[in-house]
Write a protein that holds these residues in place. Structure first.
Motif, PDB file in Angstrom:
ATOM      1  N   MET A   1      70.128 -37.885 -45.614  1.00 12.61           N
ATOM      2  CA  MET A   1      71.500 -37.589 -46.084  1.00 12.61           C
ATOM      3  C   MET A   1      71.754 -38.235 -47.445  1.00 12.61           C
ATOM      4  SD  MET A   1      73.529 -35.903 -43.875  1.00 12.61           S
ATOM      5  CE  MET A   1      75.097 -36.433 -43.190  1.00 12.61           C
ATOM      6  N   PHE A   4      70.368 -36.204 -50.242  1.00 12.50           N
ATOM      7  CA  PHE A   4      71.218 -35.058 -50.592  1.00 12.50           C
ATOM      8  C   PHE A   4      72.402 -35.497 -51.441  1.00 12.50           C
ATOM      9  CE2 PHE A   4      69.273 -31.617 -48.428  1.00 12.50           C
ATOM     10  CZ  PHE A   4      68.672 -32.128 -47.298  1.00 12.50           C
ATOM     11  N   ILE A  45      66.202 -28.138 -48.418  1.00 11.28           N
ATOM     12  CA  ILE A  45      66.826 -27.382 -47.322  1.00 11.28           C
ATOM     13  C   ILE A  45      65.898 -26.299 -46.797  1.00 11.28           C
ATOM     14  CG2 ILE A  45      69.160 -27.831 -48.110  1.00 11.28           C
ATOM     15  CD1 ILE A  45      69.328 -25.034 -49.217  1.00 11.28           C
ATOM     16  N   ILE A 103      84.861 -25.466 -45.507  1.00  5.70           N
ATOM     17  CA  ILE A 103      84.071 -26.386 -44.679  1.00  5.70           C
ATOM     18  C   ILE A 103      84.562 -26.441 -43.230  1.00  5.70           C
ATOM     19  CG2 ILE A 103      83.282 -28.771 -44.412  1.00  5.70           C
ATOM     20  CD1 ILE A 103      81.904 -27.401 -46.692  1.00  5.70           C
ATOM     21  N   LEU A 106      83.296 -23.517 -41.069  1.00  6.59           N
ATOM     22  CA  LEU A 106      81.876 -23.327 -40.839  1.00  6.59           C
ATOM     23  C   LEU A 106      81.493 -23.906 -39.490  1.00  6.59           C
ATOM     24  CD1 LEU A 106      80.493 -24.295 -44.340  1.00  6.59           C
ATOM     25  CD2 LEU A 106      80.594 -22.030 -43.363  1.00  6.59           C
ATOM     26  N   GLN A 109      74.838 -25.104 -37.543  1.00  9.30           N
ATOM     27  CA  GLN A 109      73.736 -24.250 -37.975  1.00  9.30           C
ATOM     28  C   GLN A 109      73.163 -23.507 -36.777  1.00  9.30           C
ATOM     29  OE1 GLN A 109      70.881 -26.520 -40.090  1.00  9.30           O
ATOM     30  NE2 GLN A 109      69.440 -24.857 -40.354  1.00  9.30           N
TER      31      GLN A 109
ATOM     32  N   MET B   1      78.892 -33.896 -40.243  1.00  6.48           N
ATOM     33  CA  MET B   1      78.581 -33.066 -41.408  1.00  6.48           C
ATOM     34  C   MET B   1      77.065 -32.992 -41.588  1.00  6.48           C
ATOM     35  SD  MET B   1      80.704 -33.521 -44.925  1.00  6.48           S
ATOM     36  CE  MET B   1      81.066 -32.106 -45.917  1.00  6.48           C
ATOM     37  N   THR B   2      76.553 -31.791 -41.621  1.00  5.56           N
ATOM     38  CA  THR B   2      75.108 -31.622 -41.734  1.00  5.56           C
ATOM     39  C   THR B   2      74.701 -31.609 -43.209  1.00  5.56           C
ATOM     40  OG1 THR B   2      75.297 -29.225 -41.796  1.00  5.56           O
ATOM     41  CG2 THR B   2      75.153 -30.246 -39.624  1.00  5.56           C
ATOM     42  N   PRO B   3      73.426 -31.761 -43.493  1.00  4.89           N
ATOM     43  CA  PRO B   3      72.985 -31.688 -44.907  1.00  4.89           C
ATOM     44  C   PRO B   3      73.363 -30.381 -45.584  1.00  4.89           C
ATOM     45  CG  PRO B   3      71.245 -32.608 -43.560  1.00  4.89           C
ATOM     46  CD  PRO B   3      72.325 -32.202 -42.622  1.00  4.89           C
ATOM     47  N   HIS B   5      76.059 -28.651 -45.139  1.00  3.18           N
ATOM     48  CA  HIS B   5      77.461 -28.752 -45.567  1.00  3.18           C
ATOM     49  C   HIS B   5      77.592 -29.572 -46.833  1.00  3.18           C
ATOM     50  CE1 HIS B   5      78.542 -28.031 -41.099  1.00  3.18           C
ATOM     51  NE2 HIS B   5      78.648 -26.909 -41.777  1.00  3.18           N
TER      52      HIS B   5
END
Lengths: 184, 93
Positions: A1, A4, A45, A103, A106, A109, B1-3, B5
């Protein structure tokens, strides 16, 4: 994280510096930095194909094109940024609005059956491939037309020589008298 | 919160920085650079949207189309800048 976050901060910093840089060449180099950060994000990603294409096209081709254009135009082209007090609050509000609207909506995933990139690109999105080919042709013809117009507008070498050479004196029709010789 | 996002937030940040550039910049080449920044944000958002839906390859395919169009826009924008600069030099105005 953390990686990123770090890459996003890097991309944002390079983008702001590209916009605020005083010289065009510095802006082009900061844009290359943005492209590198975006390519690394794409790689992390899992979009490895797009990462490679982003690196080769954006960092390679676009940077070279920008440097070429800057050398043709002149690196000291004037740029007076328009500063209004509303710019920064407006874009900050827009950013918060976009983040606030998208956000929370969403979901997490989802995973679906993975189809290979070649199957998606060449079979499902064949119309996109045809459109890309048409766009490339249109782009090449447009650039040829623009640069041909530039060549026609510039004076030719013959015209430059004629402008710099002095005009030849017209031949006189009056017969000049011969100078008298001194008698010794 | 995922990467994903987090990367999506980064994509929106690039979009907004590019838009800010379009608001303040007057030089044609720097306008092309600002458009490039915006399109990078849009391309990143497309790939992330594909990843969030489990269709990363579809997102990549769409992003490839976007990056091709963006490259052509950049080339034509730079050709326009060169043409404008040449006209400016010839006419002197």
């Amino acid at each position: 994280m953390n990686v990123f976050f770090g890459l996003i901060v890097l991309a944002g910093f390079c983008a702001i510096m590209a916009v605020r840089a005083g010289r065009l060449l510095h802006s082009a180099l900061w844009l290359a930095g943005v492209s590198v950060a975006v390519a690394l994000l794409l790689f992390l990603i899992g979009a490895t194909i797009m990462a490679v294409i982003e690196l080769s096209l954006s960092v390679g081709l676009i940077t070279i094109l920008l440097v070429f254009a800057i050398s043709m135009v002149g690196a000291d082209s004037p740029d007076q940024p328009v500063s209004r007090w509303l710019n920064i609050p407006a874009v900050a509000a827009l950013l918060l609005l976009i983040i606030g609207l998208t956000i929370p909506l969403l979901g997490t995933q989802t995973s679906a059956a993975e189809i290979s990139f070649s199957d998606v690109f060449w079979q499902q999105r064949l119309a996109d491939v045809v459109a890309q080919i048409a766009m490339i042709f249109a782009g090449v013809l447009g650039v040829l037309g623009l640069l041909a117009e530039t060549d026609n507008r510039q004076p030719t070498q013959k015209q430059v020589i004629e402008q710099t050479q002095p005009e030849p004196k017209p031949k006189s029709t009056v017969i000049e008298a011969e100078p008298e010789l001194e008698r010794i | 919160m995922t990467p994903l996002h987090i990367v999506l937030v980064g994509a929106f940040l690039l979009l907004v920085v590019g838009l800010y550039g379009l608001l303040v910049i007057r030089n044609l080449i720097k306008i092309v650079i600002a458009i490039q920044i915006m399109v990078k944000g849009a391309m990143l958002a497309l790939v992330v949207a594909g990843g969030l839906n489990g269709q990363l390859q579809l997102g990549q395919s769409l992003a490839l189309t976007v990056i091709t169009a963006d490259t052509i826009v950049a080339i034509i924008g730079l050709a326009l800048a060169i043409s404008h600069s040449a006209a400016h030099r010839v006419t002197g105005c």
